[in-house]
Design a protein around this motif. Structure first.
Motif, PDB file in Angstrom:
ATOM      1  N   UNK A  89       0.808  -1.237   0.000  1.00  0.00           N
ATOM      2  CA  UNK A  89       0.000   0.000   0.000  1.00  0.00           C
ATOM      3  C   UNK A  89       0.834   1.276   0.000  1.00  0.00           C
ATOM      4  N   UNK A  90       1.974   1.261   0.704  1.00  0.00           N
ATOM      5  CA  UNK A  90       2.787   2.471   0.789  1.00  0.00           C
ATOM      6  C   UNK A  90       3.469   2.827  -0.529  1.00  0.00           C
ATOM      7  N   UNK A  91       3.387   1.925  -1.517  1.00  0.00           N
ATOM      8  CA  UNK A  91       3.945   2.234  -2.836  1.00  0.00           C
ATOM      9  C   UNK A  91       2.905   2.857  -3.768  1.00  0.00           C
ATOM     10  N   UNK A  92       1.690   3.027  -3.289  1.00  0.00           N
ATOM     11  CA  UNK A  92       0.626   3.599  -4.116  1.00  0.00           C
ATOM     12  C   UNK A  92       0.248   4.985  -3.601  1.00  0.00           C
ATOM     13  N   UNK A  93       0.224   5.957  -4.514  1.00  0.00           N
ATOM     14  CA  UNK A  93      -0.231   7.308  -4.193  1.00  0.00           C
ATOM     15  C   UNK A  93      -1.370   7.671  -5.139  1.00  0.00           C
ATOM     16  N   UNK A  94      -2.521   7.982  -4.593  1.00  0.00           N
ATOM     17  CA  UNK A  94      -3.669   8.389  -5.396  1.00  0.00           C
ATOM     18  C   UNK A  94      -3.691   9.910  -5.500  1.00  0.00           C
ATOM     19  N   UNK A  95      -3.835  10.416  -6.720  1.00  0.00           N
ATOM     20  CA  UNK A  95      -3.801  11.858  -6.955  1.00  0.00           C
ATOM     21  C   UNK A  95      -5.207  12.389  -7.240  1.00  0.00           C
ATOM     22  N   UNK A  96      -5.586  13.424  -6.511  1.00  0.00           N
ATOM     23  CA  UNK A  96      -6.913  14.016  -6.615  1.00  0.00           C
ATOM     24  C   UNK A  96      -6.789  15.469  -7.037  1.00  0.00           C
ATOM     25  N   UNK A 109     -13.218  13.867   3.447  1.00  0.00           N
ATOM     26  CA  UNK A 109     -12.290  13.650   4.561  1.00  0.00           C
ATOM     27  C   UNK A 109     -12.383  12.217   5.080  1.00  0.00           C
ATOM     28  N   UNK A 110     -13.591  11.682   5.163  1.00  0.00           N
ATOM     29  CA  UNK A 110     -13.764  10.306   5.654  1.00  0.00           C
ATOM     30  C   UNK A 110     -13.132   9.305   4.690  1.00  0.00           C
ATOM     31  N   UNK A 111     -13.349   9.526   3.395  1.00  0.00           N
ATOM     32  CA  UNK A 111     -12.785   8.612   2.395  1.00  0.00           C
ATOM     33  C   UNK A 111     -11.266   8.666   2.406  1.00  0.00           C
ATOM     34  N   UNK A 112     -10.725   9.890   2.501  1.00  0.00           N
ATOM     35  CA  UNK A 112      -9.273  10.044   2.547  1.00  0.00           C
ATOM     36  C   UNK A 112      -8.691   9.357   3.782  1.00  0.00           C
ATOM     37  N   UNK A 113      -9.381   9.489   4.896  1.00  0.00           N
ATOM     38  CA  UNK A 113      -8.906   8.858   6.130  1.00  0.00           C
ATOM     39  C   UNK A 113      -8.889   7.331   5.981  1.00  0.00           C
ATOM     40  N   UNK A 120      -2.145   3.757   1.994  1.00  0.00           N
ATOM     41  CA  UNK A 120      -2.051   4.424   0.690  1.00  0.00           C
ATOM     42  C   UNK A 120      -1.802   5.914   0.891  1.00  0.00           C
ATOM     43  N   UNK A 121      -0.978   6.498   0.036  1.00  0.00           N
ATOM     44  CA  UNK A 121      -0.707   7.933   0.108  1.00  0.00           C
ATOM     45  C   UNK A 121      -1.706   8.711  -0.742  1.00  0.00           C
ATOM     46  N   UNK A 122      -1.841   9.990  -0.435  1.00  0.00           N
ATOM     47  CA  UNK A 122      -2.787  10.844  -1.161  1.00  0.00           C
ATOM     48  C   UNK A 122      -2.097  12.151  -1.539  1.00  0.00           C
ATOM     49  N   UNK A 140      -7.650  18.068   6.039  1.00  0.00           N
ATOM     50  CA  UNK A 140      -7.694  16.841   5.252  1.00  0.00           C
ATOM     51  C   UNK A 140      -6.356  16.109   5.299  1.00  0.00           C
ATOM     52  N   UNK A 141      -6.402  14.785   5.346  1.00  0.00           N
ATOM     53  CA  UNK A 141      -5.160  13.990   5.405  1.00  0.00           C
ATOM     54  C   UNK A 141      -4.483  13.888   4.038  1.00  0.00           C
ATOM     55  N   UNK A 142      -3.714  14.905   3.680  1.00  0.00           N
ATOM     56  CA  UNK A 142      -3.007  14.967   2.402  1.00  0.00           C
ATOM     57  C   UNK A 142      -1.508  14.760   2.641  1.00  0.00           C
ATOM     58  N   UNK A 143      -0.878  13.906   1.845  1.00  0.00           N
ATOM     59  CA  UNK A 143       0.560  13.663   1.978  1.00  0.00           C
ATOM     60  C   UNK A 143       1.387  14.620   1.131  1.00  0.00           C
ATOM     61  N   UNK A 144       0.854  14.976  -0.052  1.00  0.00           N
ATOM     62  CA  UNK A 144       1.650  15.707  -1.040  1.00  0.00           C
ATOM     63  C   UNK A 144       0.790  16.732  -1.767  1.00  0.00           C
TER      64      UNK A 144
END
Length: 223
Positions: A89-96, A109-113, A120-122, A140-144
């Motif tokens: 999972x840590x190798x996957x980043x979903x971009x929104x 926010x719930x879906x991202x959490x 998974x990263x976001x 919001x829990x955003x990584x990048x």
């Protein structure tokens, strides 16, 4: 890392850019099935990417459309893609995109959490071009965040672009969020972003869109 890009080869064998058909796929709802297939295929491809001497393999970035994100089956689709492919999972980043955050912030926010709880990263793509409140970054829990190419195109000479990039870097640093510069086409742009504190960039300076085999060869050469 590498970003999964969707292309369509038509009956004449001509490759059609995503910009020419994604809007139709969105409007028709076909984007949900397309997105599910892209996620599964991209995860499977990423399992072929070589690791470095420390056993670390490149990060996979996959775009998720607003229509796809709002589907109740998104979490199940992500879990299925990870399970079927074996990708960590840590190798996957979903971009929104920013516009997605404006629809139903609490639900988003719930879906991202839930995605983050999977490991998974976001990432927030094309940052700065929409109407997203900076307050969302606080809650919001955003990584990048990915600086839109519209702000990197004028570097290093456009004072406004330079000021905006520096402000975004400071903001990201204060919030503990990673930052990526998009659309880098010249060494001068890359150098300027690096001087501003942006250590991760992408664009044609490094590679045009390539197929899976060429990407693997490039990764192997880089190792």
């Amino acid at each position: 890392s590498a970003e999964a890009l969707l292309r369509w080869r038509n009956d004449e064998g001509v490759i059609v850019p995503a910009a020419d058909f994604i809007e139709v796929a969105e409007a028709s709802g076909l984007i949900v099935r397309l997105g599910r297939w892209v996620l599964l295929e991209a995860c499977a491809q990423a399992m072929r990417w070589p690791s470095d001497a420390q056993g670390r393999a490149p990060l996979l970035r996959v775009n998720v459309s607003a229509r796809q994100f709002e589907e109740p089956g998104l979490i199940a689709d992500v879990l299925n893609a990870l399970t079927e492919s074996g990708l960590a999972p840590e190798r996957l980043c979903l971009e929104l995109t920013e516009t997605l955050l404006l629809r139903e912030p609490a639900k988003v926010a719930r879906t991202l959490a839930r995605l983050r709880s999977l490991g998974v990263r976001v990432a927030l793509d094309d940052f700065g071009t929409g109407y997203c409140s900076l307050g969302y970054l606080k809650h919001l829990p955003i990584d990048t965040i990915k600086i839109d190419r519209g702000f990197t195109a004028g570097l290093p000479h456009d004072r406004a672009d330079l000021a905006i990039v520096k402000a975004l870097v400071g903001l990201a640093d204060s919030l503990g969020i990673d930052i990526v510069g998009e659309g880098v086409e010249t060494q001068a742009q890359a150098d300027c972003l690096r001087d501003c504190g942006v250590v991760a960039v992408q664009g044609y300076l490094y590679s045009a869109a390539i197929d899976g085999d060429a990407l693997i060869a490039g990764f192997a050469k880089a190792r």
